[in-house]
Enzyme design. Sequence first.
Site, short mmCIF file in Angstrom:
data_model
loop_
_atom_site.label_atom_id
_atom_site.label_comp_id
_atom_site.label_asym_id
_atom_site.label_seq_id
_atom_site.Cartn_x
_atom_site.Cartn_y
_atom_site.Cartn_z
N GLU A 1 -57.80 -39.57 -50.44
CA GLU A 1 -58.34 -38.30 -49.90
C GLU A 1 -59.40 -37.70 -50.82
O GLU A 1 -60.33 -37.05 -50.37
CB GLU A 1 -57.21 -37.30 -49.66
CG GLU A 1 -56.24 -37.79 -48.59
CD GLU A 1 -55.51 -36.69 -47.86
OE1 GLU A 1 -55.46 -35.55 -48.38
OE2 GLU A 1 -54.99 -36.96 -46.76
N HIS B 1 -54.24 -44.58 -44.74
CA HIS B 1 -55.25 -44.20 -45.75
C HIS B 1 -55.77 -45.42 -46.52
O HIS B 1 -56.84 -45.37 -47.11
CB HIS B 1 -54.64 -43.25 -46.79
CG HIS B 1 -54.52 -41.83 -46.35
ND1 HIS B 1 -53.71 -41.43 -45.33
CD2 HIS B 1 -55.13 -40.70 -46.81
CE1 HIS B 1 -53.80 -40.11 -45.19
NE2 HIS B 1 -54.66 -39.64 -46.07
N CYS C 1 -50.11 -47.94 -44.67
CA CYS C 1 -50.53 -46.53 -44.64
C CYS C 1 -51.96 -46.51 -44.12
O CYS C 1 -52.79 -47.31 -44.57
CB CYS C 1 -50.47 -45.94 -46.05
SG CYS C 1 -51.12 -44.25 -46.16
N CYS D 1 -49.26 -42.79 -37.26
CA CYS D 1 -48.62 -42.12 -38.40
C CYS D 1 -47.45 -42.98 -38.82
O CYS D 1 -46.55 -43.23 -38.03
CB CYS D 1 -48.13 -40.73 -37.95
SG CYS D 1 -47.10 -39.90 -39.17
N ASP E 1 -51.55 -38.34 -35.62
CA ASP E 1 -51.12 -38.59 -37.00
C ASP E 1 -50.71 -37.25 -37.62
O ASP E 1 -51.05 -36.19 -37.10
CB ASP E 1 -52.28 -39.21 -37.80
CG ASP E 1 -51.88 -39.56 -39.23
OD1 ASP E 1 -50.68 -39.81 -39.47
OD2 ASP E 1 -52.75 -39.58 -40.11
N SER E 2 -50.02 -37.34 -38.74
CA SER E 2 -49.66 -36.12 -39.47
C SER E 2 -50.91 -35.43 -40.02
O SER E 2 -50.90 -34.24 -40.28
CB SER E 2 -48.71 -36.45 -40.61
OG SER E 2 -49.31 -37.42 -41.45
#
Lengths: 274, 274
Positions: free
Chosen positions: A154, A188, A186, A74, A11-12
């Site tokens: 995050e 996240h 996503c 990603c 992933d990034s």
Amino acid sequence: MNKELPIAIFDSGIGGLTVAKRLYRLLPKEKIIYFGDTARVPYGTKSAETIKQYAIQITRFLIRFNPKIIVIACHSVSSLGTSFLKRRFPGITFIDVINPSALQALKTTRNKQIGVIGPPATISSKRYESIIKRIDSQVHVYQKACPLLVPLAEEGWFDTDVTKNIISYYVDDLLEKQIDTLILGCTHYPLLEKAIRAVVGPSVFLVDASEATGIKVKKVLQQQDLLNKGKLKKHVPVLFFSDLPDYRKKIMSRFWNTQALLIKKASTGGKKNV
Amino acid sequence: MNKELPIAIFDSGIGGLTVAKRLYRLLPKEKIIYFGDTARVPYGTKSAETIKQYAIQITRFLIRFNPKIIVIACHSVSSLGTSFLKRRFPGITFIDVINPSALQALKTTRNKQIGVIGPPATISSKRYESIIKRIDSQVHVYQKACPLLVPLAEEGWFDTDVTKNIISYYVDDLLEKQIDTLILGCTHYPLLEKAIRAVVGPSVFLVDASEATGIKVKKVLQQQDLLNKGKLKKHVPVLFFSDLPDYRKKIMSRFWNTQALLIKKASTGGKKNV
């Protein structure tokens, strides 16, 4: 091919840890190698050309571990398709993180109204829409870029009023279209699932990219007879990051809160810099 | 030295444009060259070692334009001090973005209670505190990392209720300490000034890093007799970015909304990659 070879995931940054964690729980006998390009995160605001170059560098790094499969956890890379990687690395099986969710959403929807939320680059690529429409042109796909959700996840603002207000701002248009399925585009977003659920209500089906991808990886390994069926050994997932400051470690613990991980700093060894 | 040489400015991304814009208005006869490392933004979550390496690569790029001064319009680089750059590039005058604000806050405060808000890396470096305390050890400095403010500024949520709620969450502790001066320790924050003002009330003095730095640059050029005193020519500021996707251009227009800029893509030419 040796069934004991690892599954590699990249992933990034750290979002892909939700995919790695899901795989670790789904396939506890597998070795897991992860690479997060934290020195160059985020990819979402970068150009396609730059993102491809980074993905090739990371794949070259992962190939040293001789993986039986590489998972592109990603969305920014996945939204560019996997063909540029397959052409460059013809022997490798790549699983991206977009296809599995698109296919699951097609199975889930009853009224053929599907919503997609994700970071700007994922949304503007229209990748979900093109995959879904190719299979069923009758389906309507409504997309919305949500640039503030990654920073909120995050920072651990998982279920605050501010988070719900921002989610409402983003998804109200989609809800007006009567979507019955919402793709969380996503890695996240699983962290924000409770807040998203509170906003969209109980009747909308949420497609979690991490879950859909985990199931897909298991299926592909089964088909290729590459699942590790040996005795259960305690394989410690090995996580590489291109940069690892304390601040990042703290955020990471919100994604995968376990001490049983081996965390290392690593360079992709890419020659070309920008 | 030739007074017509350009002023070079760099940042990890586009935040430094608030400094460049300020300089352009303050010193309209000067040529301005800007470099934004948008391919590797943000620096704030990266390690000191990585940030220094990037700053050196960018300085090497800017030196090709033979600048009379280099402005470090990046708080993450400035928080590491300028000595690592001065050692490496002994002939160059560097102005950072932290010192000018720290000195201005010392002039402004009456009760010796100063607050600082900024991105996590800037805050955890404690650079403001150490500069201020070295000059006046009686001053109390209260710091708060505000990781969500940069994404809010970039997305154009300048003055919404959500933005004010998030600002309150961050600064309420500082206001309880009766600060009379608040340093906006990030070049993105001038965009949020109206919302910050609404939260902190009329009696707290806000120190804008972009403004303080602009005034400092003018002063240093005056002292060195390097101000361009020729006739007013229309110099078009030249802005280089290491990556320039459409999404980034849209955000950029929120920082410097003028068509009269020359925007180019450029590589720092750094050999070492991470």
